[in-house]
Design a protein around this motif. Sequence first.
Motif, PDB file in Angstrom:
ATOM      1  N   THR A 188       0.850  -1.180   0.000  1.00 47.35           N
ATOM      2  CA  THR A 188       0.000   0.000   0.000  1.00 47.35           C
ATOM      3  C   THR A 188       0.890   1.236   0.000  1.00 47.35           C
ATOM      4  O   THR A 188       1.843   1.310   0.768  1.00 47.35           O
ATOM      5  CB  THR A 188      -0.896   0.031   1.259  1.00 47.35           C
ATOM      6  N   ILE A 189       0.573   2.191  -0.857  1.00 53.35           N
ATOM      7  CA  ILE A 189       1.268   3.468  -0.867  1.00 53.35           C
ATOM      8  C   ILE A 189       0.288   4.520  -0.356  1.00 53.35           C
ATOM      9  O   ILE A 189      -0.800   4.680  -0.907  1.00 53.35           O
ATOM     10  CB  ILE A 189       1.750   3.842  -2.285  1.00 53.35           C
ATOM     11  N   ASP A 190       0.669   5.198   0.716  1.00 51.05           N
ATOM     12  CA  ASP A 190      -0.146   6.271   1.278  1.00 51.05           C
ATOM     13  C   ASP A 190       0.397   7.606   0.811  1.00 51.05           C
ATOM     14  O   ASP A 190       1.602   7.853   0.882  1.00 51.05           O
ATOM     15  CB  ASP A 190      -0.113   6.240   2.814  1.00 51.05           C
ATOM     16  N   VAL A 191      -0.504   8.475   0.358  1.00 50.17           N
ATOM     17  CA  VAL A 191      -0.126   9.804  -0.113  1.00 50.17           C
ATOM     18  C   VAL A 191      -0.890  10.828   0.720  1.00 50.17           C
ATOM     19  O   VAL A 191      -2.117  10.861   0.694  1.00 50.17           O
ATOM     20  CB  VAL A 191      -0.451   9.976  -1.615  1.00 50.17           C
ATOM     21  N   THR A 192      -0.159  11.640   1.469  1.00 50.96           N
ATOM     22  CA  THR A 192      -0.766  12.643   2.331  1.00 50.96           C
ATOM     23  C   THR A 192      -1.359  13.774   1.498  1.00 50.96           C
ATOM     24  O   THR A 192      -0.776  14.211   0.515  1.00 50.96           O
ATOM     25  CB  THR A 192       0.286  13.214   3.307  1.00 50.96           C
ATOM     26  N   VAL A 193      -2.521  14.237   1.925  1.00 48.49           N
ATOM     27  CA  VAL A 193      -3.234  15.311   1.228  1.00 48.49           C
ATOM     28  C   VAL A 193      -3.208  16.564   2.108  1.00 48.49           C
ATOM     29  O   VAL A 193      -3.652  16.517   3.260  1.00 48.49           O
ATOM     30  CB  VAL A 193      -4.700  14.905   0.960  1.00 48.49           C
ATOM     31  N   PRO A 194      -2.706  17.699   1.596  1.00 52.51           N
ATOM     32  CA  PRO A 194      -2.752  18.934   2.371  1.00 52.51           C
ATOM     33  C   PRO A 194      -4.198  19.343   2.675  1.00 52.51           C
ATOM     34  O   PRO A 194      -5.123  19.003   1.929  1.00 52.51           O
ATOM     35  CB  PRO A 194      -2.094  19.967   1.461  1.00 52.51           C
ATOM     36  N   VAL A 195      -4.383  20.071   3.760  1.00 53.76           N
ATOM     37  CA  VAL A 195      -5.709  20.472   4.233  1.00 53.76           C
ATOM     38  C   VAL A 195      -6.528  21.143   3.140  1.00 53.76           C
ATOM     39  O   VAL A 195      -7.732  20.887   3.004  1.00 53.76           O
ATOM     40  CB  VAL A 195      -5.568  21.420   5.452  1.00 53.76           C
ATOM     41  N   GLU A 196      -5.915  21.985   2.324  1.00 56.92           N
ATOM     42  CA  GLU A 196      -6.664  22.722   1.304  1.00 56.92           C
ATOM     43  C   GLU A 196      -7.266  21.841   0.215  1.00 56.92           C
ATOM     44  O   GLU A 196      -8.146  22.258  -0.524  1.00 56.92           O
ATOM     45  CB  GLU A 196      -5.816  23.839   0.676  1.00 56.92           C
ATOM     46  N   PHE A 197      -6.806  20.592   0.110  1.00 49.85           N
ATOM     47  CA  PHE A 197      -7.326  19.680  -0.912  1.00 49.85           C
ATOM     48  C   PHE A 197      -8.202  18.570  -0.337  1.00 49.85           C
ATOM     49  O   PHE A 197      -8.649  17.681  -1.067  1.00 49.85           O
ATOM     50  CB  PHE A 197      -6.180  19.046  -1.698  1.00 49.85           C
ATOM     51  N   GLU A 198      -8.457  18.572   0.969  1.00 51.37           N
ATOM     52  CA  GLU A 198      -9.156  17.451   1.606  1.00 51.37           C
ATOM     53  C   GLU A 198     -10.541  17.181   1.029  1.00 51.37           C
ATOM     54  O   GLU A 198     -10.890  16.036   0.773  1.00 51.37           O
ATOM     55  CB  GLU A 198      -9.255  17.666   3.124  1.00 51.37           C
ATOM     56  N   GLU A 199     -11.358  18.198   0.830  1.00 47.65           N
ATOM     57  CA  GLU A 199     -12.723  17.977   0.333  1.00 47.65           C
ATOM     58  C   GLU A 199     -12.717  17.334  -1.047  1.00 47.65           C
ATOM     59  O   GLU A 199     -13.462  16.399  -1.310  1.00 47.65           O
ATOM     60  CB  GLU A 199     -13.516  19.288   0.329  1.00 47.65           C
ATOM     61  N   LYS A 200     -11.871  17.832  -1.925  1.00 46.92           N
ATOM     62  CA  LYS A 200     -11.793  17.273  -3.272  1.00 46.92           C
ATOM     63  C   LYS A 200     -11.230  15.844  -3.243  1.00 46.92           C
ATOM     64  O   LYS A 200     -11.675  14.974  -3.989  1.00 46.92           O
ATOM     65  CB  LYS A 200     -10.941  18.162  -4.164  1.00 46.92           C
ATOM     66  N   ALA A 201     -10.282  15.596  -2.354  1.00 51.30           N
ATOM     67  CA  ALA A 201      -9.647  14.277  -2.270  1.00 51.30           C
ATOM     68  C   ALA A 201     -10.638  13.197  -1.856  1.00 51.30           C
ATOM     69  O   ALA A 201     -10.540  12.056  -2.299  1.00 51.30           O
ATOM     70  CB  ALA A 201      -8.484  14.322  -1.287  1.00 51.30           C
ATOM     71  N   ILE A 203      10.259   6.394   2.585  1.00 52.19           N
ATOM     72  CA  ILE A 203       9.883   7.428   1.622  1.00 52.19           C
ATOM     73  C   ILE A 203       8.423   7.775   1.838  1.00 52.19           C
ATOM     74  O   ILE A 203       7.573   6.890   1.949  1.00 52.19           O
ATOM     75  CB  ILE A 203      10.113   6.947   0.177  1.00 52.19           C
ATOM     76  N   TYR A 204       8.132   9.069   1.900  1.00 49.85           N
ATOM     77  CA  TYR A 204       6.778   9.569   2.088  1.00 49.85           C
ATOM     78  C   TYR A 204       6.377  10.416   0.874  1.00 49.85           C
ATOM     79  O   TYR A 204       7.206  11.091   0.288  1.00 49.85           O
ATOM     80  CB  TYR A 204       6.686  10.432   3.355  1.00 49.85           C
ATOM     81  N   TYR A 205       5.099  10.353   0.534  1.00 49.27           N
ATOM     82  CA  TYR A 205       4.554  11.101  -0.590  1.00 49.27           C
ATOM     83  C   TYR A 205       3.529  12.112  -0.092  1.00 49.27           C
ATOM     84  O   TYR A 205       2.780  11.843   0.831  1.00 49.27           O
ATOM     85  CB  TYR A 205       3.850  10.160  -1.579  1.00 49.27           C
ATOM     86  N   ARG A 206       3.492  13.286  -0.755  1.00 49.52           N
ATOM     87  CA  ARG A 206       2.506  14.308  -0.441  1.00 49.52           C
ATOM     88  C   ARG A 206       1.992  14.904  -1.749  1.00 49.52           C
ATOM     89  O   ARG A 206       2.761  15.196  -2.657  1.00 49.52           O
ATOM     90  CB  ARG A 206       3.149  15.390   0.425  1.00 49.52           C
ATOM     91  N   VAL A 207       0.677  15.077  -1.830  1.00 51.30           N
ATOM     92  CA  VAL A 207       0.047  15.662  -3.018  1.00 51.30           C
ATOM     93  C   VAL A 207       0.452  17.130  -3.132  1.00 51.30           C
ATOM     94  O   VAL A 207       0.440  17.860  -2.141  1.00 51.30           O
ATOM     95  CB  VAL A 207      -1.510  15.560  -2.930  1.00 51.30           C
ATOM     96  N   ARG A 208       0.829  17.563  -4.325  1.00 53.26           N
ATOM     97  CA  ARG A 208       1.179  18.964  -4.557  1.00 53.26           C
ATOM     98  C   ARG A 208      -0.013  19.772  -5.055  1.00 53.26           C
ATOM     99  O   ARG A 208      -0.034  20.987  -4.921  1.00 53.26           O
ATOM    100  CB  ARG A 208       2.317  19.050  -5.571  1.00 53.26           C
ATOM    101  N   GLY A 209      -0.971  19.120  -5.659  1.00 51.96           N
ATOM    102  CA  GLY A 209      -2.134  19.835  -6.183  1.00 51.96           C
ATOM    103  C   GLY A 209      -3.196  18.871  -6.693  1.00 51.96           C
ATOM    104  O   GLY A 209      -2.889  17.747  -7.051  1.00 51.96           O
ATOM    105  N   LEU A 210      -4.447  19.343  -6.685  1.00 53.51           N
ATOM    106  CA  LEU A 210      -5.548  18.531  -7.205  1.00 53.51           C
ATOM    107  C   LEU A 210      -6.317  19.343  -8.221  1.00 53.51           C
ATOM    108  O   LEU A 210      -6.466  20.498  -8.147  1.00 53.51           O
ATOM    109  CB  LEU A 210      -6.513  18.102  -6.091  1.00 53.51           C
TER     110      LEU A 210
END
Length: 88
Positions: free
Chosen positions: A47-60, A81-88
């Motif tokens: 499983t790969i988990d990708v963190t979503v910044p607060v500003e994108f939570e509703e869309k995610a 290694i950790y992943y974070r969304v840069r934009g949606l």
Amino acid sequence: MFELYLKGKVENVVKGKDFVNKETGEVKPGALKLQFIHLDEVRGLQTIDVTVPVEFEEKAKELKGKEVTLPVELFARNSKIYYRVRGL
């Protein structure tokens, strides 16, 4: 300069546990994460988990079960290694 993209099907959207600072008692809400399944030839199914910044939570939250291509940034901590969304 280069950009990284993660492409795949969002298998699940989960909310992490809240974090409590033991010294100050401050509570930070858990991060929202998109989960992807990856078949690694050496390690098998992962499983790969990708963190979503607060500003994108509703869309995610609407992405569960959908095929997506997302710009991501990655960083390493404690040999992981950790992943974070840069934009949606």
